[in-house]
Design a protein around this motif. Structure first.
Motif, short mmCIF file in Angstrom:
data_model
loop_
_atom_site.label_atom_id
_atom_site.label_comp_id
_atom_site.label_asym_id
_atom_site.label_seq_id
_atom_site.Cartn_x
_atom_site.Cartn_y
_atom_site.Cartn_z
N SER A 117 17.90 56.07 -21.49
CA SER A 117 17.80 55.25 -20.28
C SER A 117 18.74 54.06 -20.34
O SER A 117 19.40 53.73 -19.35
N ALA A 118 18.82 53.41 -21.49
CA ALA A 118 19.72 52.26 -21.64
C ALA A 118 21.18 52.67 -21.45
O ALA A 118 21.95 51.99 -20.76
N VAL A 119 21.57 53.80 -22.02
CA VAL A 119 22.93 54.31 -21.87
C VAL A 119 23.20 54.67 -20.41
O VAL A 119 24.24 54.34 -19.85
N HIS A 120 22.24 55.33 -19.79
CA HIS A 120 22.38 55.75 -18.39
C HIS A 120 22.49 54.54 -17.46
O HIS A 120 23.33 54.50 -16.56
N ARG A 121 21.69 53.50 -17.69
CA ARG A 121 21.75 52.29 -16.87
C ARG A 121 23.10 51.60 -17.01
O ARG A 121 23.66 51.10 -16.04
N ALA A 122 23.61 51.55 -18.23
CA ALA A 122 24.93 50.94 -18.44
C ALA A 122 26.00 51.70 -17.67
O ALA A 122 26.91 51.10 -17.08
N GLU A 123 25.91 53.01 -17.66
CA GLU A 123 26.87 53.84 -16.92
C GLU A 123 26.73 53.61 -15.41
O GLU A 123 27.73 53.52 -14.70
N LEU A 124 25.50 53.50 -14.92
CA LEU A 124 25.29 53.22 -13.49
C LEU A 124 25.92 51.89 -13.11
O LEU A 124 26.59 51.78 -12.08
N ARG A 125 25.73 50.88 -13.92
CA ARG A 125 26.32 49.56 -13.64
C ARG A 125 27.85 49.65 -13.68
O ARG A 125 28.54 49.06 -12.86
N ARG A 126 28.38 50.38 -14.66
CA ARG A 126 29.83 50.51 -14.77
C ARG A 126 30.41 51.15 -13.52
O ARG A 126 31.41 50.71 -12.98
N ARG A 127 29.74 52.20 -13.03
CA ARG A 127 30.22 52.88 -11.83
C ARG A 127 30.08 52.01 -10.58
O ARG A 127 30.91 52.07 -9.69
N ARG A 128 29.01 51.23 -10.50
CA ARG A 128 28.82 50.37 -9.33
C ARG A 128 29.88 49.28 -9.26
O ARG A 128 30.25 48.82 -8.20
N CYS A 129 30.30 48.83 -10.39
CA CYS A 129 31.21 47.68 -10.43
C CYS A 129 32.28 47.96 -11.47
O CYS A 129 32.13 47.65 -12.64
N ALA A 130 33.40 48.53 -11.04
CA ALA A 130 34.44 48.95 -11.97
C ALA A 130 35.01 47.77 -12.76
O ALA A 130 35.41 47.91 -13.89
N SER A 131 35.05 46.60 -12.18
CA SER A 131 35.61 45.43 -12.85
C SER A 131 34.74 44.21 -12.57
O SER A 131 34.97 43.51 -11.60
N PRO A 132 33.75 43.95 -13.42
CA PRO A 132 32.89 42.80 -13.19
C PRO A 132 33.68 41.50 -13.12
O PRO A 132 34.65 41.33 -13.84
N GLY A 133 33.25 40.62 -12.24
CA GLY A 133 33.90 39.33 -12.08
C GLY A 133 33.50 38.37 -13.20
O GLY A 133 32.73 38.73 -14.09
N PRO A 134 34.00 37.16 -13.13
CA PRO A 134 33.68 36.18 -14.17
C PRO A 134 32.20 35.80 -14.13
O PRO A 134 31.54 35.91 -13.11
N ARG A 135 31.70 35.38 -15.26
CA ARG A 135 30.31 34.93 -15.35
C ARG A 135 30.31 33.42 -15.56
O ARG A 135 30.23 32.95 -16.69
N PRO A 136 30.39 32.67 -14.46
CA PRO A 136 30.44 31.22 -14.60
C PRO A 136 29.11 30.67 -15.09
O PRO A 136 28.10 31.36 -15.08
N ASP A 137 29.13 29.42 -15.53
CA ASP A 137 27.90 28.78 -15.96
C ASP A 137 26.87 28.79 -14.84
O ASP A 137 25.69 28.87 -15.07
N GLY A 138 27.35 28.71 -13.61
CA GLY A 138 26.46 28.84 -12.46
C GLY A 138 25.85 27.53 -12.04
O GLY A 138 25.96 26.51 -12.70
N PRO A 139 25.19 27.58 -10.91
CA PRO A 139 24.58 26.38 -10.35
C PRO A 139 23.28 26.03 -11.05
O PRO A 139 22.72 26.83 -11.78
N ALA A 140 22.80 24.82 -10.77
CA ALA A 140 21.50 24.40 -11.29
C ALA A 140 20.43 25.14 -10.49
O ALA A 140 20.39 25.03 -9.26
N PRO A 141 19.56 25.92 -11.15
CA PRO A 141 18.54 26.69 -10.43
C PRO A 141 17.55 25.79 -9.71
O PRO A 141 17.13 24.76 -10.23
#
Length: 134
Positions: free
Chosen positions: A16-40
């Motif tokens: 399941s973990a391998v399959h989920r990683a593949e699903l994410r890879r297919r959904r988003c071929a090139s993930p964008g940057p992961r900024p620190d983000g806003p204050a929640p």
């Protein structure tokens, strides 16, 4: 949800973990940057949060902290969108006038929303916010 079962019908965690990683890879071929983000500030949906950047309330991904835009706008405009035949929802779901839409985070490809829509219809804006900072 990307869950796989073994030949006995039991949950296979590794597969399941391998399959989920593949699903994410297919959904988003090139993930964008992961900024620190806003204050929640507060949760918005299961995976989306409201936060603050420079005095403005924004919507962002709670997993990778990718900012979608001002909270007053439809976050779906900033998501990855994929359309599929309604039959993707199950073998008895078949209507050529409807589609299944999946909305994913462009940063980490987390599945945010799944909807049934009329084919060719505009993005649905199902939750409208008017947040203010006090």
């Amino acid at each position: 949800y990307g869950v796989l079962l073994d030949s006995h019908g039991h949950l296979d965690m590794e597969a399941s973990a391998v399959h989920r990683a593949e699903l994410r890879r297919r959904r988003c071929a090139s993930p964008g940057p992961r900024p620190d983000g806003p204050a929640p500030l507060a949760p918005f949906t299961e995976y989306l949060m409201l936060g603050e950047i420079q005095g403005q309330v924004v919507t962002f991904c709670g997993r990778c902290r990718r900012v979608f835009g001002p909270a007053q706008e439809n976050y779906k405009r900033y998501a990855l969108v994929a359309e599929y035949p309604l039959s993707r929802g199950g073998p008895f779901q078949d209507n050529p006038h409807f589609v299944l839409r999946e909305y994913c985070c462009p940063g980490c490809a987390t599945l945010l929303e799944v909807e049934v829509n009329l084919k060719g219809s505009p993005l649905r804006w199902d939750v409208r916010l008017a947040p203010t900072l006090q």
